[in-house]
Scaffold this motif. Structure first.
Motif, PDB file in Angstrom:
ATOM      1  N   LEU A 121      -9.691  -1.153  -3.251  1.00  0.00           N
ATOM      2  CA  LEU A 121      -9.898   0.300  -3.208  1.00  0.00           C
ATOM      3  C   LEU A 121     -11.390   0.596  -3.088  1.00  0.00           C
ATOM      4  N   SER A 159       0.810  -1.224   0.000  1.00  0.00           N
ATOM      5  CA  SER A 159       0.000   0.000   0.000  1.00  0.00           C
ATOM      6  C   SER A 159       0.839   1.267   0.000  1.00  0.00           C
ATOM      7  N   VAL A 191      -8.417   1.361   1.926  1.00  0.00           N
ATOM      8  CA  VAL A 191      -7.797   0.236   1.231  1.00  0.00           C
ATOM      9  C   VAL A 191      -7.904  -0.948   2.186  1.00  0.00           C
TER      10      VAL A 191
END
Length: 446
Positions: A135, A95, A121
């Motif tokens: 997402l 991430s 996320v």
């Protein structure tokens, strides 16, 4: 007080209606004003970062972190507190998120950023490889929460009670952001213990099947929920015996619903509609569903609508593969739709659709039949290779005082004979994840 978001998602935070115990998490309470002040401090620290991660404990700090991310327009990556070092490292590396500390006592004003990217996320369980970052946009969250508020008649007059983890859709999106959008008071019990649920005095309760199973085993706690308006079950199929016990003890037939991290909640029974065991209701407004490659009335559930994710972080090929050529999301779940449009989830295509002797059999149907036996506490059914049948039905059960032959005959007497288990294995417990879902890939080999 901090300014509301430009496109407000958590509308209750700035409508002027506030109270000292608007949120209670694991025994600590705060008002909306206090939450916004703490979130403003988080937003100041997070502003300009690509994404930030938070240890998603059952705490006011976690709530402030998520609200702070929404204010700053920065995606929040919730980390499971019990994540192992390898999983934790993967999530942070994948991430690009910075792990930020949160001090709920800190206060700051913050003018909200537009926040055009992902709000959250959320990482998948990683059962088919390394966890993927899903997402989830503000628009998808807003569409889903508004649809659920209508379906469940969820308003600011409710008190929502649950004790679910704050790193999943159920506990975080529905169970926290839902309360902050509808304005309902939130009581998070820290852990989903039956006595804590009973003491909370809620009108609306969220739980997973494991929670509801524990509730019905504590008769006093279950009867204390009889004053509730709605009991909601999700994240895994609710066994029919637990459904019936909840109805008998609380007077409430639970609402079941269906969703995934990638889709949020897409199908649900209604507060004002019929609720029956094993049925997850009908699609929410704006959601369309279809059954692909249907045979014997069941097939893969595919869907489209406003609650879908924006893709897997950094994985365009995986995102593309999750859709059909004509743009429908492949859930990987096997479902059937009754004549009145009510959906029933049979299980995962990879583990729960069993093809035996030319028949297509849903593992969930056999599991519910096994759970109807008074000696069976838990059950998981899979298909195993068989030279003659293609696959044979194998049942893993947690039970006392019953033989494999008795369980096989019990199922054959309630379902079709071809749906009976050919093999029954007895375990002390089923492997489960944090949400209580049985992990069939971790079952011992036949």
């Amino acid at each position: 007080m901090p300014q509301p978001p430009a496109a407000p998602l958590l509308t209750a935070l700035h409508e002027g209606r506030d109270r000292a115990d608007a949120l209670t998490v694991d025994g600590r309470s705060c008002s909306y004003a206090e939450l916004l002040g703490a979130a403003g401090a988080v937003a100041r620290r997070a502003a300009g970062t690509k994404a930030f991660a938070v240890e998603a404990t059952a705490s006011l700090e976690t709530v402030a972190a998520v609200v702070g991310g929404l204010l700053a327009g920065v995606p929040v990556v919730p980390l499971a507190p019990d994540a192992g070092p390898a999983e934790r490292e993967h999530v942070l590396r994948d991430s690009g998120a910075e792990l930020l500390p949160v001090d709920f006592a800190e206060r700051a004003d913050f003018t909200a950023a537009p926040g055009e990217g992902a709000a959250l996320v959320l990482y998948t369980s990683g059962t088919t490889g390394p966890p993927k970052g899903v997402l989830v946009s503000r628009a998808a969250i807003a569409a889903d929460l508004d649809a659920l508020a209508a379906a469940w008649e969820w308003t600011a007059d409710d008190t929502l009670v649950h004790g679910l983890p704050l790193f999943h859709v159920h506990g975080l999106v529905l169970g926290v952001l839902g309360a902050l959008r509808t304005g309902s008071r939130l009581v998070h019990t820290g852990r989903p213990a039956p006595r804590a649920y009973a003491a909370a005095g809620g009108t609306l309760y969220f739980g997973v099947p494991t929670v509801w199973h524990r509730v019905v085993r504590d008769e006093a706690a279950a009867r204390a929920l009889s004053g509730a308006r709605l009991l909601v079950s999700g994240s895994a199929p609710l066994p029919a015996p637990v459904f019936r016990d909840l109805l008998a003890l609380t007077g409430q037939a639970p609402v079941e619903r269906y969703g995934m991290t990638e889709t949020l909640i897409t199908v649900s029974a209604r507060a004002a509609g019929e609720r029956r065991p094993g049925a997850v209701g009908t699609p929410l407004p704006g959601v369309r569903t279809r059954i692909a490659e249907s045979a014997d009335g069941i097939g893969e559930l595919q869907l489209t609508g406003p609650t879908l994710f924006d893709g897997y972080l950094g994985r365009p090929e995986a995102t593309a593969a999750s859709y059909t050529a004509d743009g429908w999301f492949r859930t990987g779940d096997i479902a059937a739709v009754d004549d009145d449009g009510t959906h029933r989830i049979v299980g995962r295509a990879s583990t729960d659709l069993i093809k035996s002797g030319g028949y297509r059999i849903g593992a969930g149907e056999v599991e519910n039949a096994l759970l109807d036996h008074p000696a069976v506490r838990e059950a998981a059914v899979v298909g195993a290779p068989h030279t003659d049948l293609g696959q044979q039905i194998v049942a893993y059960v947690v039970a006392d005082g019953v033989t494999a032959a008795e369980l096989t005959d019990f199922v054959a007497a309630r379902l079709s004979v071809h749906k009976r288990p050919r093999t029954v294995r007895f375990l002390s417990e089923l492997p489960r994840n944090a949400m209580g879902k049985p992990q069939k890939k971790l079952l011992p080999p036949v």
